[in-house]
Design a protein around this motif. Structure first.
Motif, PDB file in Angstrom:
ATOM      1  N   ILE A 123      25.779 -36.697   6.047  1.00 50.98           N
ATOM      2  CA  ILE A 123      26.315 -35.603   5.222  1.00 50.98           C
ATOM      3  C   ILE A 123      27.387 -34.867   6.033  1.00 50.98           C
ATOM      4  N   GLY A 124      28.621 -34.927   5.588  1.00 49.62           N
ATOM      5  CA  GLY A 124      29.733 -34.310   6.333  1.00 49.62           C
ATOM      6  C   GLY A 124      30.054 -32.923   5.802  1.00 49.62           C
ATOM      7  N   ALA A 125      29.356 -31.911   6.350  1.00 50.14           N
ATOM      8  CA  ALA A 125      29.604 -30.531   5.893  1.00 50.14           C
ATOM      9  C   ALA A 125      30.544 -29.783   6.839  1.00 50.14           C
ATOM     10  N   ALA A 126      30.933 -30.437   7.940  1.00 57.11           N
ATOM     11  CA  ALA A 126      31.800 -29.741   8.911  1.00 57.11           C
ATOM     12  C   ALA A 126      33.200 -29.570   8.349  1.00 57.11           C
ATOM     13  N   ALA A 127      33.831 -28.489   8.763  1.00 57.03           N
ATOM     14  CA  ALA A 127      35.244 -28.280   8.426  1.00 57.03           C
ATOM     15  C   ALA A 127      36.047 -28.815   9.614  1.00 57.03           C
ATOM     16  N   PHE A 158      33.634 -20.286   2.950  1.00 56.65           N
ATOM     17  CA  PHE A 158      33.525 -20.100   4.397  1.00 56.65           C
ATOM     18  C   PHE A 158      32.836 -18.773   4.752  1.00 56.65           C
ATOM     19  N   GLU A 159      32.053 -18.793   5.791  1.00 54.74           N
ATOM     20  CA  GLU A 159      31.446 -17.610   6.449  1.00 54.74           C
ATOM     21  C   GLU A 159      30.359 -16.894   5.639  1.00 54.74           C
ATOM     22  N   LYS A 160      30.438 -16.943   4.342  1.00 53.66           N
ATOM     23  CA  LYS A 160      29.517 -16.144   3.510  1.00 53.66           C
ATOM     24  C   LYS A 160      28.095 -16.719   3.559  1.00 53.66           C
ATOM     25  N   ARG A 180      37.572 -21.002   9.623  1.00 55.33           N
ATOM     26  CA  ARG A 180      36.560 -19.952   9.460  1.00 55.33           C
ATOM     27  C   ARG A 180      35.130 -20.455   9.266  1.00 55.33           C
ATOM     28  N   SER A 181      34.897 -21.758   9.365  1.00 55.11           N
ATOM     29  CA  SER A 181      33.530 -22.244   9.100  1.00 55.11           C
ATOM     30  C   SER A 181      32.528 -21.626  10.083  1.00 55.11           C
ATOM     31  N   SER A 182      31.422 -21.130   9.521  1.00 57.55           N
ATOM     32  CA  SER A 182      30.382 -20.498  10.345  1.00 57.55           C
ATOM     33  C   SER A 182      29.263 -21.475  10.686  1.00 57.55           C
ATOM     34  N   GLY A 183      29.205 -22.604   9.981  1.00 63.92           N
ATOM     35  CA  GLY A 183      28.103 -23.565  10.156  1.00 63.92           C
ATOM     36  C   GLY A 183      26.916 -23.269   9.245  1.00 63.92           C
ATOM     37  N   LYS A 184      26.954 -22.141   8.500  1.00 65.46           N
ATOM     38  CA  LYS A 184      25.763 -21.742   7.718  1.00 65.46           C
ATOM     39  C   LYS A 184      25.376 -22.816   6.689  1.00 65.46           C
ATOM     40  N   GLY A 230      39.009 -37.237  -6.412  1.00 66.91           N
ATOM     41  CA  GLY A 230      39.976 -38.030  -5.633  1.00 66.91           C
ATOM     42  C   GLY A 230      39.387 -38.413  -4.283  1.00 66.91           C
ATOM     43  N   LYS A 231      38.756 -37.435  -3.593  1.00 63.79           N
ATOM     44  CA  LYS A 231      38.176 -37.712  -2.260  1.00 63.79           C
ATOM     45  C   LYS A 231      36.979 -38.660  -2.363  1.00 63.79           C
ATOM     46  N   LEU A 232      36.186 -38.504  -3.432  1.00 68.35           N
ATOM     47  CA  LEU A 232      35.024 -39.384  -3.636  1.00 68.35           C
ATOM     48  C   LEU A 232      35.487 -40.842  -3.652  1.00 68.35           C
ATOM     49  N   GLY A 249      30.115 -36.548   1.298  1.00 68.01           N
ATOM     50  CA  GLY A 249      31.177 -35.706   1.840  1.00 68.01           C
ATOM     51  C   GLY A 249      31.202 -34.350   1.171  1.00 68.01           C
ATOM     52  N   PHE A 250      31.978 -33.457   1.717  1.00 68.33           N
ATOM     53  CA  PHE A 250      32.246 -32.159   1.101  1.00 68.33           C
ATOM     54  C   PHE A 250      33.737 -32.119   0.752  1.00 68.33           C
ATOM     55  N   ALA A 251      34.076 -31.310  -0.227  1.00 65.01           N
ATOM     56  CA  ALA A 251      35.492 -31.041  -0.498  1.00 65.01           C
ATOM     57  C   ALA A 251      35.650 -29.536  -0.565  1.00 65.01           C
ATOM     58  N   ALA A 274      31.517 -30.293  -3.849  1.00 62.26           N
ATOM     59  CA  ALA A 274      32.802 -29.590  -3.909  1.00 62.26           C
ATOM     60  C   ALA A 274      32.588 -28.089  -3.982  1.00 62.26           C
ATOM     61  N   ASN A 275      33.305 -27.366  -3.132  1.00 55.97           N
ATOM     62  CA  ASN A 275      33.218 -25.892  -3.235  1.00 55.97           C
ATOM     63  C   ASN A 275      34.605 -25.266  -3.163  1.00 55.97           C
ATOM     64  N   LEU A 276      34.729 -24.174  -3.926  1.00 56.07           N
ATOM     65  CA  LEU A 276      35.970 -23.411  -3.844  1.00 56.07           C
ATOM     66  C   LEU A 276      35.916 -22.560  -2.592  1.00 56.07           C
ATOM     67  N   ILE A 334      36.440 -38.435  10.260  1.00 59.22           N
ATOM     68  CA  ILE A 334      35.063 -38.843  10.596  1.00 59.22           C
ATOM     69  C   ILE A 334      34.358 -39.408   9.364  1.00 59.22           C
ATOM     70  N   LEU A 335      34.469 -38.675   8.269  1.00 54.43           N
ATOM     71  CA  LEU A 335      33.768 -39.062   7.039  1.00 54.43           C
ATOM     72  C   LEU A 335      34.237 -40.437   6.553  1.00 54.43           C
ATOM     73  N   ALA A 336      35.564 -40.628   6.501  1.00 59.44           N
ATOM     74  CA  ALA A 336      36.091 -41.907   6.014  1.00 59.44           C
ATOM     75  C   ALA A 336      35.672 -43.040   6.943  1.00 59.44           C
ATOM     76  N   ASP A 389      22.004 -18.262  -2.380  1.00 65.94           N
ATOM     77  CA  ASP A 389      21.954 -18.219  -0.923  1.00 65.94           C
ATOM     78  C   ASP A 389      22.114 -19.653  -0.374  1.00 65.94           C
ATOM     79  N   LYS A 390      22.828 -19.804   0.740  1.00 66.17           N
ATOM     80  CA  LYS A 390      23.065 -21.156   1.270  1.00 66.17           C
ATOM     81  C   LYS A 390      21.756 -21.866   1.628  1.00 66.17           C
ATOM     82  N   LYS A 391      20.701 -21.087   1.976  1.00 68.54           N
ATOM     83  CA  LYS A 391      19.423 -21.735   2.308  1.00 68.54           C
ATOM     84  C   LYS A 391      18.819 -22.377   1.050  1.00 68.54           C
TER      85      LYS A 391
HETATM   86  O1  PMT Z   1      30.330 -23.313   7.496  1.00 68.09           O
HETATM   87  P1  PMT Z   1      30.302 -22.294   6.382  1.00 68.09           P
HETATM   88  O2  PMT Z   1      30.953 -20.981   6.793  1.00 68.09           O
HETATM   89  O3  PMT Z   1      28.927 -22.106   5.800  1.00 68.09           O
HETATM   90  O4  PMT Z   1      31.232 -22.847   5.210  1.00 68.09           O
HETATM   91  C1  PMT Z   1      30.862 -23.990   4.502  1.00 68.09           C
HETATM   92  C2  PMT Z   1      32.056 -24.908   4.239  1.00 68.09           C
HETATM   93  C3  PMT Z   1      33.002 -24.218   3.271  1.00 68.09           C
HETATM   94  C4  PMT Z   1      32.788 -25.240   5.534  1.00 68.09           C
HETATM   95  C5  PMT Z   1      31.461 -26.226   3.615  1.00 68.09           C
HETATM   96  O5  PMT Z   1      30.805 -25.918   2.433  1.00 68.09           O
HETATM   97  C6  PMT Z   1      32.549 -27.258   3.371  1.00 68.09           C
HETATM   98  O6  PMT Z   1      33.224 -27.265   2.361  1.00 68.09           O
HETATM   99  N1  PMT Z   1      32.737 -28.185   4.347  1.00 68.09           N
HETATM  100  C7  PMT Z   1      33.839 -29.184   4.337  1.00 68.09           C
HETATM  101  C8  PMT Z   1      35.122 -28.533   4.765  1.00 68.09           C
HETATM  102  C9  PMT Z   1      36.286 -29.495   4.784  1.00 68.09           C
HETATM  103  O7  PMT Z   1      36.790 -29.786   5.833  1.00 68.09           O
HETATM  104  O8  PMT Z   1      36.636 -29.988   3.614  1.00 68.09           O
HETATM  105  P2  PMT Z   1      37.891 -31.007   3.380  1.00 68.09           P
HETATM  106  O9  PMT Z   1      38.038 -31.064   1.919  1.00 68.09           O
HETATM  107  O10 PMT Z   1      39.048 -30.587   4.218  1.00 68.09           O
HETATM  108  O11 PMT Z   1      37.360 -32.382   3.957  1.00 68.09           O
HETATM  109  C10 PMT Z   1      36.732 -33.351   3.138  1.00 68.09           C
HETATM  110  C11 PMT Z   1      35.605 -34.029   3.879  1.00 68.09           C
HETATM  111  O12 PMT Z   1      36.150 -34.808   4.954  1.00 68.09           O
HETATM  112  C12 PMT Z   1      34.587 -33.097   4.498  1.00 68.09           C
HETATM  113  O13 PMT Z   1      33.306 -33.693   4.328  1.00 68.09           O
HETATM  114  C13 PMT Z   1      34.966 -33.071   5.979  1.00 68.09           C
HETATM  115  O14 PMT Z   1      33.806 -32.879   6.815  1.00 68.09           O
HETATM  116  C14 PMT Z   1      35.519 -34.480   6.161  1.00 68.09           C
HETATM  117  N2  PMT Z   1      36.563 -34.603   7.219  1.00 68.09           N
HETATM  118  C15 PMT Z   1      37.768 -34.002   7.111  1.00 68.09           C
HETATM  119  C16 PMT Z   1      38.725 -34.201   8.060  1.00 68.09           C
HETATM  120  C17 PMT Z   1      38.435 -35.029   9.177  1.00 68.09           C
HETATM  121  N3  PMT Z   1      39.320 -35.222  10.145  1.00 68.09           N
HETATM  122  N4  PMT Z   1      37.236 -35.598   9.281  1.00 68.09           N
HETATM  123  C18 PMT Z   1      36.291 -35.413   8.321  1.00 68.09           C
HETATM  124  O15 PMT Z   1      35.187 -35.949   8.431  1.00 68.09           O
END
Ligand code: PMT
Length: 414
Positions: free
Chosen positions: A272-276, A357-359, A211-215, A336-338, A322-324, A348-350, A307-309, A379-381
């Motif tokens: 910065i790995g914000a992609a899902a 996601f999406e909001k 559901r990631s929107s990229g916002k 743990g991921k750090l 990274g993001f979690a 880290a986000n719930l 990608i991140l690792a 706001d995400k901005k």
């Molecule tokens: O896009 P939005 O709708 O605004 O939503 C934002 C978000 C919730 C997607 C964002 O804030 C977020 O949490 N992004 C990371 C989502 C994710 O994949 O988390 P993870 O805990 O599964 O992965 C941990 C980290 O590893 C992340 O930085 C991810 O980019 C990276 N990863 C994961 C798997 C993979 N194969 N390669 C990676 O690089």
């Protein structure tokens, strides 16, 4: 921008309705704005509104006897530190390319020594027209900067490249890094951000995604740009418009995103790995559409590259964030991921029912080796700017620590 004198030329496109907001944002940054309308621009925005927001009389007519008694067009051309034309129609761009001067705006463009920036806005088929593209090339050769156009829904009901870049992105693109001194640790650095989902094909018409929107990632990209960084945005498929003045590389699958990241990684100071990114992809992508049958279907899934690792594992690696995304045990899993992925920071986000996601809004907790900070719901901005600030601070403290370590070795050699 304080005290900067901007002539805002407005030509006759529907996006002209956004120019009072553009004037407001420029004024908020301390610029003085003098609006100049073409005749057709008056069909879309009124002089009264622009006069009220700019605080200056609006100019439109080259034959205004009072203003031209003092050679008003020359005076305006000399007064300007910058001439910004937004929206710029195909017509005005063609006049500029020709060096024609049938009205006040084009006349002062010929007479000015100030830099000229244009933000085109037109139907996407017009934008693709070879005449318009030729004019663009001519303008670029003359050092006229072209901002956009942005991609997305258009007033004509179609979709594609041709939208005027949003007022806040125009302001960010022309104002430069000095406007945000408190985040200048990233100024001049190359920041790569991944954003959005990935799509893992099952067959030619179906895929696995999320559901990631990229916002979130796009907001960080815009904030890093505003902090003066050169931004490389590696994006999965999303329905939002990339920020202006950000180099955006579109990818689809995790494998493609991995390749795009590594293709440019040697340039990067901060990643910065914000992609899902999908953790799994279909082990064998079907070349033809899977046919349904009476029986159930099982898919074999294989792991995608992390990608991140892989970025964090490089010998000469960038500062890696990274993001979690977790539905429970946020702190524990994020820490743990750090550690496991050997990151410098983790955000880290719930996620799940109605959050993450999406909001438009999000709340996060950021962890690094010897610190942590909570950023409550916003706001995400706004959050993007807060994250860029703290990432800049941590990046700087690591850089400073490395400089201190190198110092004795240099003096010891004397
Ligand atoms: O896009 P939005 O709708 O605004 O939503 C934002 C978000 C919730 C997607 C964002 O804030 C977020 O949490 N992004 C990371 C989502 C994710 O994949 O988390 P993870 O805990 O599964 O992965 C941990 C980290 O590893 C992340 O930085 C991810 O980019 C990276 N990863 C994961 C798997 C993979 N194969 N390669 C990676 O690089």
């Amino acid at each position: 921008m304080s005290g900067q004198k901007i002539v805002l030329g407005i030509s006759g496109g529907i996006a002209a309705y956004k120019t009072p907001e553009l004037v407001r944002l420029l004024k908020k940054r301390g610029a003085e704005v003098q609006a100049v309308l073409t005749r057709s621009a008056k069909e879309f925005v009124t002089e009264t509104t622009l006069q009220a927001v700019s605080g200056s009389p609006v100019r439109e007519n080259l034959w205004d006897k009072e203003a031209e008694a003092a050679m008003g067009h020359i005076e305006l051309a000399r007064w300007a530190d910058l001439v910004l034309i937004a929206p710029a129609t195909a017509e005005i761009m063609s006049r500029l390319a020709l060096g024609a001067a049938p009205d006040l705006l084009t006349t002062l463009c010929l007479a000015t020594e100030a830099p000229i920036v244009v933000a085109p806005a037109m139907n996407h088929i017009m934008w693709a027209d070879s005449g318009v593209q030729d004019n663009c090339r001519v303008l670029k050769q003359r050092d006229i900067r072209i901002l956009g156009p942005a991609v997305g829904d258009q007033a004509c009901g179609e979709s594609g490249p041709g939208r005027m870049v949003e007022p806040e992105d125009i302001v960010a693109a022309i104002m430069g890094p000095k406007a945000v001194p408190d985040v200048s640790a990233l100024a001049g650095k190359v920041v790569m951000i991944t954003a959005g989902p990935t799509r893992e094909a099952i067959d030619p018409v179906r895929y696995i995604s999320n559901r990631s929107s990229g916002k979130m990632g796009y907001a960080i990209a815009a904030a890093a740009r505003d902090a003066g960084a050169k931004v490389l945005l590696v994006s999965g498929p999303v329905n939002i418009v990339p920020p202006a003045a950000v180099e955006t590389i579109f990818t689809e699958s995790a494998k493609e995103m991995f390749a795009a990241v590594h293709d440019r990684l040697t340039e990067v100071d901060v990643f910065i790995g914000a992609a899902a990114v999908a953790d799994y992809h279909s082990a064998s992508v079907q070349t033809h559409k899977l046919k349904k049958s009476e029986s159930d279907l099982s898919l074999d899934l294989s792991r995608t590259p992390d990608i991140l690792a892989s970025v964090a594992g490089q010998q000469d690696r960038p500062f890696t964030v990274g993001f979690a995304a977790e539905t429970q045990n946020l702190r524990e899993y994020a820490l743990g991921k750090l550690k496991e992925k050997n990151l410098d920071m983790i955000v880290a986000n719930l996620v799940g029912a109605n959050q993450g996601f999406e909001k438009d809004r999000n709340s996060v907790e950021v962890f690094w080796q010897d610190g942590e900070k909570v950023f409550p719901d916003s706001d995400k901005k706004v959050l993007g700017r807060q994250l860029v600030k703290i990432i800049g601070e941590q990046y700087k403290s690591i850089q400073d620590a490395q400089t201190v370590q190198i110092q004795p070795a240099i003096s010891g050699g004397d």
